[in-house]
Design an enzyme around this catalytic site. Structure first.
Site: not given
Ligand code: 9D3
Length: 245
Positions: A89, A116, A169, A154
């Protein structure tokens, strides 16, 4: 192109990638997909891949060593320079431009986290970049890795047929698609636009461009602002706007 996914759920990745366009690209050896499970790189009786966070707090953190050793094996399975991407994230949001650039790399190692997150020293020392799929929460990196694999596959030469490639294109990219119709001609009093039944392919082409421009103007004005239109496109969009009035 070679993709290596480091994941605690390898079957999730190989199963999903086995379908459709990606599945065919793998069969035809345009794409090579391997999966690496950090659990296979543990040395303790319980195959421990996670541990409690320093400083306390909720949830668990993926340990450095199993991830590092899995990535190392993935690198050795390739034959040139690989890029290691951590899906998270905190990453830069993927765009068609980012993926298009990445499609020129011969090996991408995609690291999918669970729990986490992962030990920050892995991000600092072992990863070249950090990518997100958007500002919403998913439960782990596997679906994100699959999106990256699908979208890049793709773009590889020979993956899509001529008809689909033609849709990529420069006139239509950065625009939404035009509307599509198939039989029957009448559906609950709702008919197919006459021009599509006319057989006049110049008119059909203009109508579709006008619809693509108009829909982008209505639904995604942010995309239209970034797009340079030619004189004919400016004219077709003005026509569309006049008809909406
Ligand atoms: C709600 C949990 N969060 C605590 C503040 C942290 C959190 C940890 C691990 C939020 C998401 C995740 C798992 N997400 C991914 O591994 C992830 C992800 C995403 O959640 N959103 C957008 N792109 C990606 S790429 C990998």
């Amino acid at each position: 192109m070679r993709f290596d996914v480091v994941t605690l759920f390898p079957e999730m990745v190989t199963a999903a990638a086995g379908y459709g366009v990606t599945g065919r690209a793998i069969e035809r050896k345009i794409v090579d997909l391997s999966v690496w499970n950090p659990r296979d790189y543990t040395h303790d009786k319980h195959k421990t891949v996670d541990d409690r966070p320093y400083g306390g707090g909720p949830g668990m953190v993926m340990k450095y060593q199993p991830l590092h050793d899995a990535v190392n094996d993935a690198k050795q399975a390739g034959d040139t320079t690989a890029k290691v991407i951590y899906l998270s994230p905190q990453g830069k949001t993927i765009t068609q431009t980012l993926l298009s650039e990445a499609s020129g790399i011969s090996q991408l190692i995609l690291v999918a986290g669970r729990y986490e997150g992962i030990d920050e020293r892995f991000v600092e020392m072992d990863c070249d970049d950090e990518w997100s799929v958007g500002d919403y929460v998913i439960s782990g990196g596997e679906l994100a890795a699959l999106i990256v694999i699908d979208a890049i596959t793709r773009l590889l030469p020979g993956v899509l047929g001529d008809e689909d490639s033609a849709l990529q294109d420069s006139y239509t990219d950065g625009l939404l698609d035009y509307p599509h119709f198939t039989r029957p001609e009448q559906l609950a009093g709702c008919s197919v636009p006459d021009v599509l039944l006319s057989g006049n392919h110049a008119n059909i082409g203009r109508w579709r461009m006008k619809q693509a421009l108009g829909r982008t103007w209505l639904k995604r004005p942010d995309l239209l602002k970034k797009k340079k239109l030619n004189a004919e496109q400016e004219y077709l969009l003005q026509q569309f706007k006049n008809e909406v009035e």
